[in-house]
Write an enzyme that holds these catalytic residues in place. Sequence first.
Site, PDB file in Angstrom:
ATOM      1  N   LEU A 291       0.850  -1.191   0.000  1.00  0.00           N
ATOM      2  CA  LEU A 291       0.000   0.000   0.000  1.00  0.00           C
ATOM      3  C   LEU A 291       0.881   1.234   0.000  1.00  0.00           C
ATOM      4  O   LEU A 291       1.850   1.314   0.766  1.00  0.00           O
ATOM      5  CB  LEU A 291      -0.903   0.040   1.236  1.00  0.00           C
ATOM      6  CG  LEU A 291      -2.118  -0.883   1.303  1.00  0.00           C
ATOM      7  CD1 LEU A 291      -2.886  -0.622   2.599  1.00  0.00           C
ATOM      8  CD2 LEU A 291      -3.023  -0.687   0.106  1.00  0.00           C
TER       9      LEU A 291
ATOM     10  N   ASN B 268       6.422   0.589  13.871  1.00  0.00           N
ATOM     11  CA  ASN B 268       7.610   1.185  14.479  1.00  0.00           C
ATOM     12  C   ASN B 268       8.168   2.283  13.592  1.00  0.00           C
ATOM     13  O   ASN B 268       9.384   2.440  13.438  1.00  0.00           O
ATOM     14  CB  ASN B 268       8.674   0.126  14.805  1.00  0.00           C
ATOM     15  CG  ASN B 268       9.221  -0.581  13.576  1.00  0.00           C
ATOM     16  OD1 ASN B 268       8.561  -0.674  12.545  1.00  0.00           O
ATOM     17  ND2 ASN B 268      10.433  -1.118  13.669  1.00  0.00           N
TER      18      ASN B 268
ATOM     19  N   ARG C 159       0.784  12.311  10.475  1.00  0.00           N
ATOM     20  CA  ARG C 159       0.959  13.182   9.309  1.00  0.00           C
ATOM     21  C   ARG C 159       0.230  12.645   8.091  1.00  0.00           C
ATOM     22  O   ARG C 159      -0.049  13.390   7.150  1.00  0.00           O
ATOM     23  CB  ARG C 159       2.447  13.363   9.013  1.00  0.00           C
ATOM     24  CG  ARG C 159       3.149  14.276  10.022  1.00  0.00           C
ATOM     25  CD  ARG C 159       4.557  14.607   9.584  1.00  0.00           C
ATOM     26  NE  ARG C 159       5.458  13.482   9.700  1.00  0.00           N
ATOM     27  CZ  ARG C 159       6.120  13.158  10.812  1.00  0.00           C
ATOM     28  NH1 ARG C 159       5.965  13.884  11.902  1.00  0.00           N
ATOM     29  NH2 ARG C 159       6.937  12.123  10.833  1.00  0.00           N
TER      30      ARG C 159
ATOM     31  N   ALA D  33      16.743   6.882  16.376  1.00  0.00           N
ATOM     32  CA  ALA D  33      17.256   5.866  17.302  1.00  0.00           C
ATOM     33  C   ALA D  33      17.492   4.561  16.573  1.00  0.00           C
ATOM     34  O   ALA D  33      16.611   4.061  15.885  1.00  0.00           O
ATOM     35  CB  ALA D  33      16.276   5.650  18.454  1.00  0.00           C
TER      36      ALA D  33
ATOM     37  N   ASP E 188      16.281  -3.945  20.084  1.00  0.00           N
ATOM     38  CA  ASP E 188      15.264  -4.185  19.062  1.00  0.00           C
ATOM     39  C   ASP E 188      14.416  -5.415  19.390  1.00  0.00           C
ATOM     40  O   ASP E 188      13.184  -5.361  19.375  1.00  0.00           O
ATOM     41  CB  ASP E 188      15.932  -4.395  17.699  1.00  0.00           C
ATOM     42  CG  ASP E 188      16.359  -3.094  17.043  1.00  0.00           C
ATOM     43  OD1 ASP E 188      15.874  -2.028  17.454  1.00  0.00           O
ATOM     44  OD2 ASP E 188      17.185  -3.163  16.110  1.00  0.00           O
TER      45      ASP E 188
END
Length: 667
Positions: free
Chosen positions: A400, A424, A432, A466, A496
């Site tokens: 998409l 993430n 936005r 980060a 992670d």
Amino acid sequence: MTLTTPLRDLVVLQWGRRPAVRACGSLLAQVGAQVTAFGSVDLDDGFGAFTETVADTPEARLAAFARANVVLLCSDRADAPPPPPRRAEQIVCDITVDGDPAHGHWIEPFLQAATGIADITGVAGGPPVICGGAVVEIQGGMLAASGILAAWRTRAAAGVGQEIGLRLVDCGLNNQSTFLPLVFAGRTPQRSGNRHPMAVPWNSYRAADGWILLCSATDEHWAKLTTLMGRPELAKGRFEKLADRIAHCDAVDREVEAWTSTLSVKECIAALNGANLAAGPILDIEGLRTDENLALRGTLSQEPRPRPLSFVRTDVSAQPPPGRPEPAQHRARPLEGMLVLEIGQYTTAPVAAKQLALLGAQVLKIEPPGGEASRAWPPHQDGQGYFFTINNANKRSLMLDLRAEDGRAAFAALIGRADVLVENLKPGSLARLGFDTEALTALNPRLVYCGISGFGALSAYPGRPAFDTVVQAMSGLMDITRTGEKPVKLGISVADVSGGLAGLFAILCALEQRRRTGRGSAIDLAMQDVAVFLTQAAWNGGSTDRHCVIACADGHVVAGVDASVLADAVEMAAGTTRAALVEVLAARGIAAVPVRTLTEIRNDPAIVGEGAVALYEGTDGKTWPLFRSPFRFSGMTPVPLAAIGALGEANADLPAVPGGSLRGAAE
């Protein structure tokens, strides 16, 4: 995330005392469960502070077992008597090392040695390094707590409990999605300190008053950095391209440190973050107490002494949101029938979504045109990378373009039917695009939305990029993982992976709250919070398990004593094998294990093929190493493993979404 509906009806008994058991109990206690342990608890202990204690007597044990509906065991250890038979409605979670009672005594350094973590941690040419945090044990606690919440859904629907098996070695091996692919490609992973094998400059550097960690991944990053350094000419010539900088990494690092060493840590970080370069101070445990972001997010408890809190907490004063409980539906797999949407890249959100898939959920991985950034990372097969495939097992790919109107419309339709959205992206990215928390709730008030980022959406460092290494630096993990005086990262992407496991637990907490109230929730998960949680043992004067690393003729051994006790053994070891040294130490009553390399792990059929890693053969003739679910549920048939397909292979289903061919919350 703050739960508004405490899970008070979970009555948890810690029958065993393994750190993973205590970590699991602590997590469940901090979301409202009633957790009991035996014997006294040191108030400085980050885990024990959240549990109630009863006398460690046979009578008290039996009474506590009778009250509990969840029991935490470690059946391979001899420091607790066997429990009574499980009652039909009880959930019993048994956390073992690897199922072998002979290994039940293993401490955290042994787990890091046996799962290849130690072998890839440290500096080039130096010995393997053990992290002072109980990383594998705490990850095991996170997974155990997640498995219990998954089993609780089945218990709530059908009134029956079950047994859950979890092996810590499997938990440790699940960290190897970055390095295991290299072994399948015929390469041998090496210890590299704080460097990245595919990005330069990416390292720790001395400042005038401490250490900083800098991650620069592209030629654009390098051009920005050389401008900051007042050396724009370095962006040309022999350092111009990334491949050139990798080839001359020592020279690049010398140039960078010549600049950082003239500035304070604060000045370095201000300059680097001002240029949108990922960097952070390497904080020691003491420094975490004054970190702005941890203070803003309430990550640390200050009474009676500072200690890390859970990344998911309960607001006992809040009123639960209005809604109605979900109707009870008995399913063999706890998340069967649920639709999970993932907008993930690299590790954190993909790991969380993969574990949801292995619990029975249908997971659609939403990828942009061109695919997720790591899809083609080498090593790969016909353009699809091992790393990407390992982290995205049991998902379907849906392409998409969320920057286009029709892509956003299709995404909105999917949100209306989904149970979970996990992503993430950089905080604010979805907002936005028109999908902030309020918009998502309007589309689907039952949606559980989990956003995972380095420092959280609520952050004292808004916009700061980060990477895993930066989070390790700013969480204390590098402070407790040292070679000499130099702080180093764990070789694995521990921030992670742990962020993904924390996301799994938080999502299951939110789904349990939704089951009770009928309402969804939004989760703001910070990897820094999670990484700090891994440092529990180092607070308030705590220390790692006693151990030493001994060089042998064919590698290294980790022994469970200080090096000063083994002066003669250290001298002898240089001329003997790891196996021989382990036998010598065992005869002296000293436990020890070999430091296993990833090549040895790859060639062990008890792990690859029959154990934690399955070799999945697709219909296209490709074979992929995929991690099996770390859980063994007595009441659940494992979900068959499958590799994710080509980019957009699920798009054929997209037109049917409004009509209901995809399952989810609207059913």
